[in-house]
Design a protein around this motif. Sequence first.
Motif, PDB file in Angstrom:
ATOM      1  N   LYS A   1      31.848  46.373  32.345  1.00  0.00           N
ATOM      2  CA  LYS A   1      32.887  46.785  33.297  1.00  0.00           C
ATOM      3  C   LYS A   1      32.783  45.961  34.574  1.00  0.00           C
ATOM      4  CE  LYS A   1      34.490  50.571  36.172  1.00  0.00           C
ATOM      5  NZ  LYS A   1      34.201  51.873  36.716  1.00  0.00           N
ATOM      6  N   THR A   2      31.578  45.767  35.059  1.00  0.00           N
ATOM      7  CA  THR A   2      31.368  44.975  36.277  1.00  0.00           C
ATOM      8  C   THR A   2      31.868  43.551  36.079  1.00  0.00           C
ATOM      9  OG1 THR A   2      29.469  46.319  36.910  1.00  0.00           O
ATOM     10  CG2 THR A   2      29.604  44.128  37.881  1.00  0.00           C
ATOM     11  N   LYS A   3      31.523  42.939  34.944  1.00  0.00           N
ATOM     12  CA  LYS A   3      31.969  41.568  34.661  1.00  0.00           C
ATOM     13  C   LYS A   3      33.490  41.489  34.584  1.00  0.00           C
ATOM     14  CE  LYS A   3      27.837  40.224  32.104  1.00  0.00           C
ATOM     15  NZ  LYS A   3      27.289  39.923  30.769  1.00  0.00           N
ATOM     16  N   ILE A   4      34.088  42.452  33.898  1.00  0.00           N
ATOM     17  CA  ILE A   4      35.542  42.461  33.734  1.00  0.00           C
ATOM     18  C   ILE A   4      36.226  42.600  35.100  1.00  0.00           C
ATOM     19  CG2 ILE A   4      37.477  43.828  32.810  1.00  0.00           C
ATOM     20  CD1 ILE A   4      36.085  42.245  30.612  1.00  0.00           C
ATOM     21  N   LEU A   5      35.715  43.483  35.939  1.00  0.00           N
ATOM     22  CA  LEU A   5      36.317  43.665  37.269  1.00  0.00           C
ATOM     23  C   LEU A   5      36.109  42.445  38.160  1.00  0.00           C
ATOM     24  CD1 LEU A   5      35.538  47.433  37.978  1.00  0.00           C
ATOM     25  CD2 LEU A   5      37.750  46.385  37.384  1.00  0.00           C
ATOM     26  N   GLU A   6      34.991  41.752  37.998  1.00  0.00           N
ATOM     27  CA  GLU A   6      34.759  40.517  38.757  1.00  0.00           C
ATOM     28  C   GLU A   6      35.782  39.452  38.370  1.00  0.00           C
ATOM     29  OE1 GLU A   6      30.688  39.477  37.951  1.00  0.00           O
ATOM     30  OE2 GLU A   6      29.908  40.938  39.387  1.00  0.00           O
ATOM     31  N   ILE A   7      36.040  39.338  37.084  1.00  0.00           N
ATOM     32  CA  ILE A   7      37.034  38.364  36.617  1.00  0.00           C
ATOM     33  C   ILE A   7      38.419  38.747  37.126  1.00  0.00           C
ATOM     34  CG2 ILE A   7      38.200  37.436  34.574  1.00  0.00           C
ATOM     35  CD1 ILE A   7      35.469  37.742  33.111  1.00  0.00           C
ATOM     36  N   SER A   8      38.729  40.027  37.058  1.00  0.00           N
ATOM     37  CA  SER A   8      40.017  40.512  37.543  1.00  0.00           C
ATOM     38  C   SER A   8      40.186  40.201  39.032  1.00  0.00           C
ATOM     39  CB  SER A   8      40.128  42.019  37.296  1.00  0.00           C
ATOM     40  OG  SER A   8      41.289  42.537  37.864  1.00  0.00           O
ATOM     41  N   ALA A   9      39.150  40.453  39.808  1.00  0.00           N
ATOM     42  CA  ALA A   9      39.202  40.179  41.251  1.00  0.00           C
ATOM     43  C   ALA A   9      39.360  38.682  41.510  1.00  0.00           C
ATOM     44  CB  ALA A   9      37.946  40.713  41.932  1.00  0.00           C
ATOM     45  N   SER A  10      38.665  37.883  40.721  1.00  0.00           N
ATOM     46  CA  SER A  10      38.763  36.434  40.871  1.00  0.00           C
ATOM     47  C   SER A  10      40.180  35.943  40.557  1.00  0.00           C
ATOM     48  CB  SER A  10      37.749  35.761  39.940  1.00  0.00           C
ATOM     49  OG  SER A  10      37.879  34.364  39.991  1.00  0.00           O
ATOM     50  N   LEU A  11      40.768  36.498  39.501  1.00  0.00           N
ATOM     51  CA  LEU A  11      42.139  36.124  39.149  1.00  0.00           C
ATOM     52  C   LEU A  11      43.129  36.535  40.241  1.00  0.00           C
ATOM     53  CD1 LEU A  11      42.286  37.031  35.328  1.00  0.00           C
ATOM     54  CD2 LEU A  11      42.241  34.737  36.348  1.00  0.00           C
ATOM     55  N   SER A  12      42.851  37.655  40.884  1.00  0.00           N
ATOM     56  CA  SER A  12      43.732  38.137  41.959  1.00  0.00           C
ATOM     57  C   SER A  12      43.739  37.203  43.157  1.00  0.00           C
ATOM     58  CB  SER A  12      43.291  39.538  42.415  1.00  0.00           C
ATOM     59  OG  SER A  12      43.438  40.460  41.384  1.00  0.00           O
ATOM     60  N   GLN A  13      42.665  36.449  43.335  1.00  0.00           N
ATOM     61  CA  GLN A  13      42.536  35.543  44.477  1.00  0.00           C
ATOM     62  C   GLN A  13      43.228  34.193  44.264  1.00  0.00           C
ATOM     63  OE1 GLN A  13      41.164  36.591  47.372  1.00  0.00           O
ATOM     64  NE2 GLN A  13      40.894  38.560  46.340  1.00  0.00           N
ATOM     65  N   GLU A  14      43.650  33.936  43.026  1.00  0.00           N
ATOM     66  CA  GLU A  14      44.295  32.655  42.738  1.00  0.00           C
ATOM     67  C   GLU A  14      45.663  32.574  43.433  1.00  0.00           C
ATOM     68  OE1 GLU A  14      44.422  32.215  38.487  1.00  0.00           O
ATOM     69  OE2 GLU A  14      42.256  31.862  38.364  1.00  0.00           O
ATOM     70  N   ASP A  15      46.127  31.333  43.616  1.00  0.00           N
ATOM     71  CA  ASP A  15      47.417  31.108  44.279  1.00  0.00           C
ATOM     72  C   ASP A  15      48.567  31.780  43.541  1.00  0.00           C
ATOM     73  OD1 ASP A  15      46.265  29.684  46.327  1.00  0.00           O
ATOM     74  OD2 ASP A  15      46.546  27.737  45.340  1.00  0.00           O
ATOM     75  N   SER A  16      48.581  31.656  42.245  1.00  0.00           N
ATOM     76  CA  SER A  16      49.617  32.337  41.452  1.00  0.00           C
ATOM     77  C   SER A  16      48.913  33.159  40.364  1.00  0.00           C
ATOM     78  CB  SER A  16      50.605  31.338  40.860  1.00  0.00           C
ATOM     79  OG  SER A  16      49.941  30.299  40.203  1.00  0.00           O
ATOM     80  N   PRO A  17      48.508  34.356  40.742  1.00  0.00           N
ATOM     81  CA  PRO A  17      47.722  35.183  39.820  1.00  0.00           C
ATOM     82  C   PRO A  17      48.524  35.606  38.584  1.00  0.00           C
ATOM     83  CG  PRO A  17      48.234  36.417  41.816  1.00  0.00           C
ATOM     84  CD  PRO A  17      48.757  35.024  42.003  1.00  0.00           C
ATOM     85  N   ASP A  18      47.832  35.678  37.481  1.00  0.00           N
ATOM     86  CA  ASP A  18      48.428  36.151  36.220  1.00  0.00           C
ATOM     87  C   ASP A  18      48.322  37.680  36.220  1.00  0.00           C
ATOM     88  OD1 ASP A  18      49.099  36.864  33.645  1.00  0.00           O
ATOM     89  OD2 ASP A  18      47.879  35.301  32.693  1.00  0.00           O
ATOM     90  N   HIS A  19      49.377  38.321  36.679  1.00  0.00           N
ATOM     91  CA  HIS A  19      49.365  39.779  36.838  1.00  0.00           C
ATOM     92  C   HIS A  19      49.193  40.513  35.507  1.00  0.00           C
ATOM     93  CE1 HIS A  19      50.113  39.603  41.108  1.00  0.00           C
ATOM     94  NE2 HIS A  19      51.122  38.760  40.901  1.00  0.00           N
TER      95      HIS A  19
END
Length: 142
Positions: free
Chosen positions: A53-71
């Motif tokens: 769960k921690t790893k998955i949420l870290e990836i999700s947070a990282s994706l959210s920080q991208e310029d054009s996040p894949d929602h």
Amino acid sequence: MYKSFGLIAFVCLSLQMLGCNSDKKNPNDELKKEVIKIHDEVMPLMGNLKSLKTKILEISASLSQEDSPDHDQIQKLEFLAGELDSAFEGMFVWMRQFNSDFEGMSSDEIRNYLLEQKLKVEKVNVDIKQAIESANEALKVE
């Protein structure tokens, strides 16, 4: 005298037969062992659920920080994190409600209770394994 001896012999033989019958295994004991075995199979995976769960949420947070996040991907990961959390919580819900004290219950009531608990813990077992498998698949893609 012979009548008394016969009566004593009958009582002794009856008690001996009762004693032998008590050596037989109670089928409910075996059913309880099955329930506990199913629990014990996945209990060691509980830490893995939290770690994934921690790893998955870290990836999700990282994706959210991208310029054009894949929602869509972020939403899938957050859903998966919820599934991991739900599987984790499911184990503890089952453990809290499981009662191994059968005092005052008939053999049939115990059997029915254990059969119901077996179904519940099998679902917990499957939920945990499926959540872990889904998380591992998602992490391979990332």
